[in-house]
Design an enzyme around this catalytic site. Structure first.
Site, short mmCIF file in Angstrom:
data_model
loop_
_atom_site.label_atom_id
_atom_site.label_comp_id
_atom_site.label_asym_id
_atom_site.label_seq_id
_atom_site.Cartn_x
_atom_site.Cartn_y
_atom_site.Cartn_z
N PRO A 1 0.87 -1.26 -0.07
CA PRO A 1 -0.07 -0.02 -0.10
C PRO A 1 0.67 1.28 -0.14
O PRO A 1 1.94 1.25 0.54
CB PRO A 1 -0.76 -0.05 1.28
CG PRO A 1 -0.82 -1.53 1.48
CD PRO A 1 0.45 -2.18 1.23
N GLU A 2 0.47 2.28 -0.84
CA GLU A 2 1.29 3.43 -1.12
C GLU A 2 0.57 4.37 -0.03
O GLU A 2 -0.62 4.43 0.50
CB GLU A 2 1.60 3.93 -2.39
CG GLU A 2 2.29 2.85 -3.11
CD GLU A 2 2.65 3.45 -4.53
OE1 GLU A 2 2.72 4.58 -4.63
OE2 GLU A 2 3.12 2.38 -5.27
#
Length: 296
Positions: A2-3
């Site tokens: 996840p960014e």
């Protein structure tokens, strides 16, 4: 992984359930995730009130009323869900069924608040995520944070700042943007998208965006604007939800439906008037997607 937009989406999804709530009990169903939990972690957190949620780069921050901050990283497959009244929060437009196997529910926050009791459950099949705790006053100097650059949407990030960081650098532009010492939380997906929006090649030297006198060229200003805009658009869309990332209410984000270049190898470039095709190359072991025709 996840960014930043995904972590920001998680933070916003958790805030209504967690902020102001008292942690009646912190339940740890194993002794570690990626790393062991801090000593006496459950005892130190149980009974505390959550005064606020925050985010720094890709870390979720839970501020407690005793001056400590709980740090959570989602790793590859970590996610939270909110349970209230015997059911999870209503799924959104893009639904992804939650795993029912409780062996992946490793941490449970039993909360009390004005809305009644609820549970916030951390689920992580691969256990690459982790949790830690540090005094809020010591957060900036913690090893996780002390070398991080400014946030990609913060006021500190500007063309003049990047000109100072990039001056005389032969490092490829994409690698320079992924360096967390330059910009915190900017990841592979959104670097590709920002470079496409600003028509800059990921393989050009970062220093070519700076004049011999150290001033930012106009292209660098365009890049900063593109970074801000792509992150804002992704947050508004609820993140990209690649592979097994889902939001706290069980719904998928949908920014991936707006990708202009990422994961579009062999497809036509979406720049108006461009006849190019999206190519994929590997830089530092990671996939880069770009159009060699309009990104220079």
């Amino acid at each position: 992984m996840p960014e930043l937009p995904e972590v920001e989406t998680v933070k916003r999804g958790l805030a209504p359930a967690m902020e102001g709530a008292r942690i009646a009990r912190l339940e740890l169903r194993r002794g570690d995730l990626r790393f062991p939990f801090p000593d006496a972690f459950a005892d130190r957190v149980s009974g505390r009130t959550i005064v606020g949620l925050g985010r720094r780069a890709k870390y979720l921050l839970v501020d407690l009323d005793d001056g400590n901050t709980l740090i959570s990283h989602l790793g590859m497959s970590g996610s939270f869900r909110v349970e209230e009244g015997g059911a999870s929060a209503t799924p959104g437009e893009f639904h992804h069924a939650r795993a029912k196997d409780e062996k992946h529910d490793h941490v449970v926050f039993h909360l009390e608040g004005s809305g009644g009791p609820r549970r916030v459950v951390y689920n992580d099949p691969r256990r690459f995520g982790f949790m830690n705790m540090v005094g809020r006053a010591d957060l900036a100097g913690h090893p996780f944070f002390r070398d991080l650059g400014p946030e990609p949407t913060g006021n500190e990030l500007g063309a003049a700042y990047l000109a100072e960081r990039f001056r005389d650098k032969a490092q490829p532009l994409k690698s320079a943007l992924l360096d967390q010492k330059n910009i915190a939380g900017l990841g592979n997906i959104y670097v590709c998208e920002a470079l496409w929006r600003s028509h800059l090649s990921p393989i050009r030297a970062a220093g070519t965006l700076v004049t011999p006198g150290g001033r930012p060229k106009a292209q660098l200003s365009l890049l900063v604007a593109a970074i801000r805009n792509v992150i804002a658009d992704a947050i508004a869309a609820g993140g990209s939800s690649l592979r097994d990332h889902i939001q706290t209410d069980g719904s998928l984000g949908y920014f991936q439906h707006s990708f202009s270049v990422y994961d579009r190898e062999g497809q036509a470039c979406r720049t108006p008037g461009c006849s190019g095709t999206v190519a994929r190359i590997v830089q530092a072991g990671r996939s880069t997607f770009y159009c060699a025709t309009c990104q220079k």
